[in-house]
Design a protein around this motif. Structure first.
Motif, PDB file in Angstrom:
ATOM      1  N   PHE A 158     -42.034  23.660   9.615  1.00 35.15           N
ATOM      2  CA  PHE A 158     -40.862  23.207  10.378  1.00 35.15           C
ATOM      3  C   PHE A 158     -41.292  22.353  11.560  1.00 35.15           C
ATOM      4  O   PHE A 158     -40.758  21.275  11.798  1.00 35.15           O
ATOM      5  CB  PHE A 158     -40.043  24.404  10.886  1.00 35.15           C
ATOM      6  CG  PHE A 158     -39.209  25.048   9.818  1.00 35.15           C
ATOM      7  CD1 PHE A 158     -38.253  24.323   9.118  1.00 35.15           C
ATOM      8  CD2 PHE A 158     -39.359  26.399   9.517  1.00 35.15           C
ATOM      9  CE1 PHE A 158     -37.483  24.917   8.143  1.00 35.15           C
ATOM     10  CE2 PHE A 158     -38.598  27.001   8.539  1.00 35.15           C
ATOM     11  CZ  PHE A 158     -37.655  26.266   7.843  1.00 35.15           C
TER      12      PHE A 158
ATOM     13  N   LEU B 198     -42.363  18.919  10.539  1.00 35.06           N
ATOM     14  CA  LEU B 198     -41.259  18.031  10.145  1.00 35.06           C
ATOM     15  C   LEU B 198     -40.475  17.554  11.361  1.00 35.06           C
ATOM     16  O   LEU B 198     -40.076  16.397  11.437  1.00 35.06           O
ATOM     17  CB  LEU B 198     -40.323  18.747   9.157  1.00 35.06           C
ATOM     18  CG  LEU B 198     -40.906  18.945   7.759  1.00 35.06           C
ATOM     19  CD1 LEU B 198     -39.962  19.790   6.896  1.00 35.06           C
ATOM     20  CD2 LEU B 198     -41.171  17.612   7.077  1.00 35.06           C
ATOM     21  N   TYR B 199     -40.260  18.445  12.331  1.00 39.67           N
ATOM     22  CA  TYR B 199     -39.523  18.042  13.537  1.00 39.67           C
ATOM     23  C   TYR B 199     -40.304  16.994  14.331  1.00 39.67           C
ATOM     24  O   TYR B 199     -39.738  16.211  15.076  1.00 39.67           O
ATOM     25  CB  TYR B 199     -39.247  19.253  14.457  1.00 39.67           C
ATOM     26  CG  TYR B 199     -38.414  20.330  13.838  1.00 39.67           C
ATOM     27  CD1 TYR B 199     -37.673  20.086  12.693  1.00 39.67           C
ATOM     28  CD2 TYR B 199     -38.358  21.609  14.388  1.00 39.67           C
ATOM     29  CE1 TYR B 199     -36.913  21.070  12.110  1.00 39.67           C
ATOM     30  CE2 TYR B 199     -37.591  22.600  13.816  1.00 39.67           C
ATOM     31  CZ  TYR B 199     -36.883  22.336  12.669  1.00 39.67           C
ATOM     32  OH  TYR B 199     -36.131  23.315  12.096  1.00 39.67           O
TER      33      TYR B 199
ATOM     34  N   LEU C 196     -42.251  14.698  12.986  1.00 39.99           N
ATOM     35  CA  LEU C 196     -42.486  13.483  12.203  1.00 39.99           C
ATOM     36  C   LEU C 196     -41.980  12.203  12.880  1.00 39.99           C
ATOM     37  O   LEU C 196     -42.722  11.216  12.983  1.00 39.99           O
ATOM     38  CB  LEU C 196     -41.873  13.659  10.808  1.00 39.99           C
ATOM     39  CG  LEU C 196     -42.096  12.538   9.795  1.00 39.99           C
ATOM     40  CD1 LEU C 196     -43.570  12.300   9.551  1.00 39.99           C
ATOM     41  CD2 LEU C 196     -41.402  12.870   8.468  1.00 39.99           C
TER      42      LEU C 196
ATOM     43  N   TRP D  37     -33.388  11.904  18.753  1.00 34.12           N
ATOM     44  CA  TRP D  37     -33.889  12.225  17.407  1.00 34.12           C
ATOM     45  C   TRP D  37     -35.368  11.868  17.302  1.00 34.12           C
ATOM     46  O   TRP D  37     -36.159  12.611  16.748  1.00 34.12           O
ATOM     47  CB  TRP D  37     -33.070  11.443  16.372  1.00 34.12           C
ATOM     48  CG  TRP D  37     -33.463  11.678  14.952  1.00 34.12           C
ATOM     49  CD1 TRP D  37     -33.025  12.692  14.142  1.00 34.12           C
ATOM     50  CD2 TRP D  37     -34.340  10.887  14.147  1.00 34.12           C
ATOM     51  NE1 TRP D  37     -33.586  12.574  12.892  1.00 34.12           N
ATOM     52  CE2 TRP D  37     -34.402  11.468  12.870  1.00 34.12           C
ATOM     53  CE3 TRP D  37     -35.091   9.726  14.384  1.00 34.12           C
ATOM     54  CZ2 TRP D  37     -35.168  10.947  11.836  1.00 34.12           C
ATOM     55  CZ3 TRP D  37     -35.860   9.218  13.352  1.00 34.12           C
ATOM     56  CH2 TRP D  37     -35.894   9.823  12.087  1.00 34.12           C
TER      57      TRP D  37
ATOM     58  N   LEU E 126     -32.723  26.121  10.930  1.00 33.66           N
ATOM     59  CA  LEU E 126     -34.058  25.505  10.859  1.00 33.66           C
ATOM     60  C   LEU E 126     -34.159  24.505   9.709  1.00 33.66           C
ATOM     61  O   LEU E 126     -34.723  23.419   9.868  1.00 33.66           O
ATOM     62  CB  LEU E 126     -35.134  26.587  10.705  1.00 33.66           C
ATOM     63  CG  LEU E 126     -35.420  27.413  11.958  1.00 33.66           C
ATOM     64  CD1 LEU E 126     -36.321  28.593  11.637  1.00 33.66           C
ATOM     65  CD2 LEU E 126     -36.061  26.537  13.030  1.00 33.66           C
ATOM     66  N   VAL E 127     -33.576  24.877   8.564  1.00 32.22           N
ATOM     67  CA  VAL E 127     -33.636  23.975   7.401  1.00 32.22           C
ATOM     68  C   VAL E 127     -32.770  22.744   7.661  1.00 32.22           C
ATOM     69  O   VAL E 127     -33.174  21.615   7.359  1.00 32.22           O
ATOM     70  CB  VAL E 127     -33.200  24.705   6.112  1.00 32.22           C
ATOM     71  CG1 VAL E 127     -33.024  23.709   4.969  1.00 32.22           C
ATOM     72  CG2 VAL E 127     -34.216  25.777   5.743  1.00 32.22           C
TER      73      VAL E 127
ATOM     74  N   GLY F 171     -32.255  21.401  10.470  1.00 33.69           N
ATOM     75  CA  GLY F 171     -33.066  20.576  11.363  1.00 33.69           C
ATOM     76  C   GLY F 171     -34.115  19.800  10.590  1.00 33.69           C
ATOM     77  O   GLY F 171     -34.297  18.599  10.791  1.00 33.69           O
ATOM     78  N   ALA F 172     -34.785  20.468   9.664  1.00 33.32           N
ATOM     79  CA  ALA F 172     -35.833  19.821   8.878  1.00 33.32           C
ATOM     80  C   ALA F 172     -35.246  18.656   8.077  1.00 33.32           C
ATOM     81  O   ALA F 172     -35.842  17.585   7.991  1.00 33.32           O
ATOM     82  CB  ALA F 172     -36.505  20.829   7.954  1.00 33.32           C
TER      83      ALA F 172
ATOM     84  N   PHE G 260     -34.445  15.658  10.359  1.00 27.85           N
ATOM     85  CA  PHE G 260     -35.583  14.873  10.856  1.00 27.85           C
ATOM     86  C   PHE G 260     -36.386  14.198   9.751  1.00 27.85           C
ATOM     87  O   PHE G 260     -37.160  13.288  10.026  1.00 27.85           O
ATOM     88  CB  PHE G 260     -36.520  15.745  11.701  1.00 27.85           C
ATOM     89  CG  PHE G 260     -35.926  16.108  13.032  1.00 27.85           C
ATOM     90  CD1 PHE G 260     -35.755  15.152  14.021  1.00 27.85           C
ATOM     91  CD2 PHE G 260     -35.509  17.406  13.287  1.00 27.85           C
ATOM     92  CE1 PHE G 260     -35.192  15.482  15.236  1.00 27.85           C
ATOM     93  CE2 PHE G 260     -34.942  17.742  14.517  1.00 27.85           C
ATOM     94  CZ  PHE G 260     -34.779  16.775  15.482  1.00 27.85           C
ATOM     95  N   SER G 261     -36.268  14.655   8.517  1.00 28.86           N
ATOM     96  CA  SER G 261     -37.107  14.041   7.488  1.00 28.86           C
ATOM     97  C   SER G 261     -36.311  13.284   6.418  1.00 28.86           C
ATOM     98  O   SER G 261     -36.819  12.319   5.850  1.00 28.86           O
ATOM     99  CB  SER G 261     -38.011  15.089   6.835  1.00 28.86           C
ATOM    100  OG  SER G 261     -37.237  16.162   6.371  1.00 28.86           O
TER     101      SER G 261
END
Lengths: 297, 269
Positions: free
Chosen positions: A110, A113-114, A116, A171, B10-11, B13-14, B17-18
């Motif tokens: 996690f 990924l945050y 990235l 972001w 959390l997911v 959020g992932a 961001f991706s």
């Protein structure tokens, strides 16, 4: 005389070769720090386009700045950006850091990924968000359309353009601040929570009276770093909006750049840079004071 | 129930961001008409947009320029920074306190004030449109020096004394004895410097106009704002993907170092 003797004595006790170690930096400092600083103090009193000779104009650059609507506009735009960017940044980063800190599986994944968007070039991120915010085919308006809602003119409406850029910047950068909060959270001694538990403090009270005060230094760092970053805002409006619509995303840095490179007003651009530097230092000092007194009360 | 909610956030959020990066990659491979769709997959993937980008701008050359500039700057910041850091931490000399104060002072100067004078200096030296303009002003970093100094202060004096008795010069002590012990700080300084230079756009836009000398983010910026992309979304996304890919690949391998470096920089800065 004793003063001079002391200095000579200390010079004699110096390690041989130490000066060779610092010499490259001293040269660098003179050329790229000291000289530009001194030169900026000269430039602010001149009108100059680099090509023709410099012309001394006294305080006219400052006179002009005081009456310059676009200067105030760029300052206001930057403050608008900060007013949205900083609170959003702190709240989102703290929320995600608290969740990650509560013993979850896949924490490392996690976190990675945050983080990235932090490592990816701002230009690439801006091009990507241009498509996200696009009125006609943007991802966001596509989602709104699917939900049966009307499209939003993210970058077209002067009232929305700067907030949209602030959200994009959040972001991009929030990953740094999640990591900083995680470090801060791990530095809080366990026994503080144990003591609070014994006193029967609710989880909310523990957060308010233990976690938050202990994170104070981290919050100061985050607010200061975001502020400095906000005042350096350049490439996002340069690529996304060119400062428009109706100058609503003209950032301080973009305005300095335009004055220097679109109009060739080097003296005035240097004056803007000089005044902006003073504003930044003032804002940062003020923020530290406010946050520190706020937290200690 | 509570933990389900926690993971849901959390997911989410992932994804937040991706997913946009996946969409960017997919969009760069799709024909123009399909890009707007939220669906990432398509039956019509092709490298058409990439071919066009490579044809329109010398992006491979820009990639090479970025490597040259970032590598030269990084090597210099680490080499000279560790020398000054060592002198400040372990050597006695007249003016060491003054120098340290000066370096701390340098870090508090907002760059807005020196930007225009620095540009004029480049013009006067005749360095515009050369690698020198891109490298020289960032060859040393006050922040790097401070990080090195802090790390070197913690190295045991006995080690240095022993080396001195063996007849090592200070330079040998720094590079043969201190450096091998300083991997973490060298990685941090090198990574932060490289990243900052790799992503810098404002300075290259100011000092380089010659296309063959442009850095990668600069040329992509000009491609985007200068109308060469012909408002083709696919071209823009392909250029953005080419720009991000090297960093994302490096990040995939050295993720831990990236995050740790940033964390230590924020706390000490």
């Amino acid at each position: 005389m004793t003063g001079l003797n002391q200095i000579l004595q200390r010079a004699r006790r110096s390690d041989r070769g130490a000066y060779w170690f610092i010499l490259p930096y001293v040269i660098f400092f003179c050329a790229f720090v000291a000289y530009p600083l001194v030169f900026s103090l000269i430039l602010v009193f001149h009108r100059w386009n680099i090509v023709t000779p410099m012309e001394w104009i006294g305080l006219k650059n400052f006179d002009r700045l005081i009456g310059d609507v676009l200067f105030y506009r760029s300052l206001l735009n930057t403050l608008t950006f900060l007013a949205i960017h900083i609170p959003l940044q702190v709240v989102v980063a703290l929320a995600l850091a608290l969740l990650l800190n509560a013993g979850v599986r896949g924490r490392g994944l996690f976190r990675a990924l945050y983080f990235l968007p932090v490592v990816v070039s701002g230009v690439a991120v801006t091009i990507l968000w241009q498509q996200i915010y696009s009125y006609d085919y943007g991802i966001l308006n596509n989602i709104l359309h699917a939900a049966g809602l009307p499209p939003v003119p993210w970058l077209v409406d002067p009232r929305l353009a700067m907030p949209s850029i602030a959200i994009m910047a959040t972001w991009k950068n929030v990953g740094i601040y999640i990591v900083l909060f995680l470090v801060g959270l791990q530095n809080i001694p366990r026994d503080l929570y144990e003591a609070a538990n014994l006193d029967g403090a609710s989880p909310f009270k523990q957060f308010r009276y233990v976690t938050l005060p202990m994170l104070n230094p981290t919050i100061v760092v985050i607010v200061v770093l975001s502020t400095i970053g906000g005042f350096s805002l350049f490439i996002e409006p340069y690529v996304l909006t060119g400062g428009g619509p109706m100058q609503s995303t003209l950032s301080g840095m973009l305005y300095i750049y335009n004055q220097a490179f679109s109009f060739g007003h080097m003296g005035y651009a240097a004056t803007l840079g000089f005044v902006y530097a003073l504003v930044i230092l003032g804002v940062v000092v003020l923020q530290r004071r406010v946050i520190e007194s706020e937290m200690s009360s | 129930m509570k933990s389900v909610l926690k993971y849901a956030v959390l997911v989410a959020g992932a994804v937040l961001f991706s997913y946009p990066f996946l969409w960017m990659l997919a969009g760069s491979l799709k024909p123009e008409l399909e890009i707007a769709s939220l669906n990432i997959l398509s039956g019509n993937f092709s490298l058409q947009s990439y071919a066009q980008v490579l044809l329109k701008i010398p992006i491979a050359r820009a990639f090479l320029n970025s490597i040259i500039v970032s590598a030269a700057t990084t090597a210099s910041v680490v080499f000279f920074g560790s020398m000054v850091g060592y002198a400040l931490a372990r050597l006695r000399f007249l003016g060491s306190k003054t120098l340290y104060t000066l370096i701390l002072f340098t870090m508090t100067i907002p760059f807005q004030i020196v930007l225009i004078p620095q540009y004029i200096l480049m013009v006067k030296l005749g360095w515009t449109d050369t690698y020198l303009a891109l490298i020289a002003p960032t060859m040393m970093s006050a922040f790097g020096i401070i990080l090195f100094r802090q790390f070197f202060m913690a190295i045991p004096q006995a080690l240095i004394d022993a080396a001195r008795i063996d007849g090592c010069s200070e330079l040998m002590i720094l590079f043969r004895i201190i450096w091998p012990l300083s991997r973490p700080v060298i990685i941090t300084v090198a990574l932060l410097t490289f990243m900052a230079n790799w992503n810098e756009v404002l300075w290259p836009l100011m000092v380089v106009r010659e296309q063959s000398l442009m850095t990668m983010p600069q040329i992509v910026t000009i491609f985007t704002t200068g109308g060469q992309a012909e408002t083709q979304l696919g071209y823009l996304l392909a250029a953005a993907t080419l720009l991000s890919l090297p960093v994302i690949i490096a990040y995939a391998f050295f993720q831990r170092y990236f995050i740790e470096s940033m964390a230590s920089s924020g706390l000490k800065g």
